[in-house]
Design an enzyme around this catalytic site. Sequence first.
Site, mmCIF file in Angstrom:
data_model
loop_
_atom_site.group_PDB
_atom_site.id
_atom_site.type_symbol
_atom_site.label_atom_id
_atom_site.label_comp_id
_atom_site.label_asym_id
_atom_site.label_seq_id
_atom_site.Cartn_x
_atom_site.Cartn_y
_atom_site.Cartn_z
ATOM 1 N N LYS A 112 68.862 82.289 43.312
ATOM 2 C CA LYS A 112 70.216 81.789 43.561
ATOM 3 C C LYS A 112 71.258 82.516 42.728
ATOM 4 O O LYS A 112 72.386 82.709 43.176
ATOM 5 C CB LYS A 112 70.295 80.285 43.270
ATOM 6 C CG LYS A 112 69.669 79.439 44.357
ATOM 7 C CD LYS A 112 70.235 78.035 44.326
ATOM 8 C CE LYS A 112 69.749 77.235 45.518
ATOM 9 N NZ LYS A 112 70.087 75.819 45.419
ATOM 10 N N LYS A 195 62.592 81.894 53.677
ATOM 11 C CA LYS A 195 62.532 80.506 54.149
ATOM 12 C C LYS A 195 63.821 80.161 54.903
ATOM 13 O O LYS A 195 64.880 80.743 54.628
ATOM 14 C CB LYS A 195 62.271 79.542 52.985
ATOM 15 C CG LYS A 195 63.456 79.265 52.129
ATOM 16 C CD LYS A 195 63.232 78.070 51.195
ATOM 17 C CE LYS A 195 64.492 77.902 50.370
ATOM 18 N NZ LYS A 195 64.512 76.859 49.410
ATOM 19 N N LYS A 198 69.906 76.570 54.245
ATOM 20 C CA LYS A 198 71.321 76.328 54.577
ATOM 21 C C LYS A 198 72.202 77.417 53.989
ATOM 22 O O LYS A 198 73.330 77.594 54.415
ATOM 23 C CB LYS A 198 71.831 75.024 53.971
ATOM 24 C CG LYS A 198 70.882 73.881 54.038
ATOM 25 C CD LYS A 198 71.395 72.656 53.295
ATOM 26 C CE LYS A 198 70.247 72.029 52.551
ATOM 27 N NZ LYS A 198 70.419 70.632 52.223
HETATM 28 P P1 TYM Z 1 66.763 71.109 49.094
HETATM 29 O O1 TYM Z 1 68.022 70.347 49.279
HETATM 30 O O2 TYM Z 1 66.843 72.600 49.088
HETATM 31 O O3 TYM Z 1 65.723 70.707 50.215
HETATM 32 C C1 TYM Z 1 65.364 69.348 50.468
HETATM 33 C C2 TYM Z 1 63.902 69.275 50.854
HETATM 34 O O4 TYM Z 1 63.637 70.107 51.985
HETATM 35 C C3 TYM Z 1 62.554 70.998 51.696
HETATM 36 N N1 TYM Z 1 62.812 72.268 52.380
HETATM 37 C C4 TYM Z 1 61.935 72.898 53.165
HETATM 38 N N2 TYM Z 1 60.681 72.588 53.533
HETATM 39 C C5 TYM Z 1 60.040 73.441 54.367
HETATM 40 N N3 TYM Z 1 60.608 74.586 54.843
HETATM 41 C C6 TYM Z 1 61.867 74.947 54.485
HETATM 42 N N4 TYM Z 1 62.423 76.043 54.959
HETATM 43 C C7 TYM Z 1 62.586 74.075 53.606
HETATM 44 N N5 TYM Z 1 63.837 74.110 53.069
HETATM 45 C C8 TYM Z 1 63.948 73.002 52.310
HETATM 46 C C9 TYM Z 1 62.588 71.167 50.182
HETATM 47 O O5 TYM Z 1 61.328 71.569 49.697
HETATM 48 C C10 TYM Z 1 62.969 69.783 49.730
HETATM 49 O O6 TYM Z 1 61.848 68.951 49.641
HETATM 50 N N6 TYM Z 1 65.893 70.794 44.194
HETATM 51 C C11 TYM Z 1 65.757 70.094 45.455
HETATM 52 C C12 TYM Z 1 66.433 68.735 45.476
HETATM 53 C C13 TYM Z 1 66.030 67.808 44.396
HETATM 54 C C14 TYM Z 1 64.789 67.107 44.293
HETATM 55 C C15 TYM Z 1 64.910 66.322 43.121
HETATM 56 C C16 TYM Z 1 63.644 67.079 45.060
HETATM 57 C C17 TYM Z 1 66.788 67.448 43.334
HETATM 58 N N7 TYM Z 1 66.110 66.545 42.549
HETATM 59 C C18 TYM Z 1 63.851 65.518 42.702
HETATM 60 C C19 TYM Z 1 62.602 66.262 44.638
HETATM 61 C C20 TYM Z 1 62.702 65.483 43.490
HETATM 62 C C21 TYM Z 1 66.388 70.946 46.544
HETATM 63 O O7 TYM Z 1 67.237 71.758 46.286
HETATM 64 O O8 TYM Z 1 65.996 70.610 47.794
#
Ligand code: TYM
Length: 336
Positions: A112, A195, A198
Amino acid sequence: MKRIFSGIQPTGGVTLGNYLGAIRNWAALQQEDYECIYCMVDLHAVTMWQDPATLADSTREVGAALIASGIDPKKSIVFNQSQVAAHSQLAWVFNCVARVGWMNRMTQFKDKAGKNRENASLGLYAYPALMAADILIYKATHVPVGEDQRQHLELTRDIAQKFNNDFKVDFFPITEPLIFGAATRVMSLRNGENKMSKSDPSDMSRINLTDTADEIAQKIRKAKTDPEPLPDAGVDPEEGRRERPEAFNLLNIYAALEGSDAADVQTAWAGKSFSEFKSALADLMVAKLEPISTEMRRLMDNKDEIDRILADGSERARALADPIMQDINDIVGFLR
Ligand code: TYM
């Protein structure tokens, strides 16, 4: 009793990757003996610049996506992170428990921040400590995520362990990641090595839950493939993903949407043309996503309803988090 926590960033909509890799599993985990807490992580969102004029609506939109995907806000707690101050309080304590060397190993920060690391926000660097706080402020035992979050969850375990050791307590649980389903890693439609995300500048690289049927059909039709027909049934999927990532990504998405085994989908479509497969995939995707986007739109037209749901969720989350934060303050030695 298992306590489940997971989070999603309220930035620029919800992708098919979010849905198949995470949200769909979150909905499935709502069972009798599981207590589920699902959070729109707006504090994490602002580690990169967010326009204040759109952040609130993005938060509502993600809330709507969770509810439209079957998360029941009466059973589960659904809220936005900034409304529960204990997340930030514990994050500070964890900033002092975690080591700089641990943060330096985080691949998401490297991705990032890009080339200009010196100019990344300090929040982006400390991001994984806040994530550990999100989970541990509820003493959550299980965290359902996509594959890309695995490293952060390992760090969460390290932070919990170090806190317990440093303060000679057995306070935080060692959290288990739950990474399951056919699509733990959904890849970009334009490049099967990346991957689906967004933050990809090309909207053609992803399916958004709000895309219309026409947009979905167009994106799938234009999805990158290779000149060969679909792989034979005998091709090993691991090897296949390495050699033909785009083809295997589409097969995987199909299996995940249909709820069938990836190997069965591979057998059913072996040797067929991509044009035929893509049209079936688009139809399947529209059939599965349309009810969700319709319900999302209904909720987005009723912002008061979403706001009420999130306010109620925040209140219930605070009721769980605040007493745990008090205990942490006592353990650390902060005077009450
Ligand atoms: P974020 O917002 O990027 O994504 C949310 C969830 O979607 C999953 N995900 C995917 N799974 C499969 N293929 C993909 N292309 C894909 N893109 C996203 C992510 O693995 C995630 O589960 N850091 C985290 C948010 C967060 C969090 C937490 C998660 C903050 N605190 C505590 C778990 C526990 C994030 O940026 O997810």
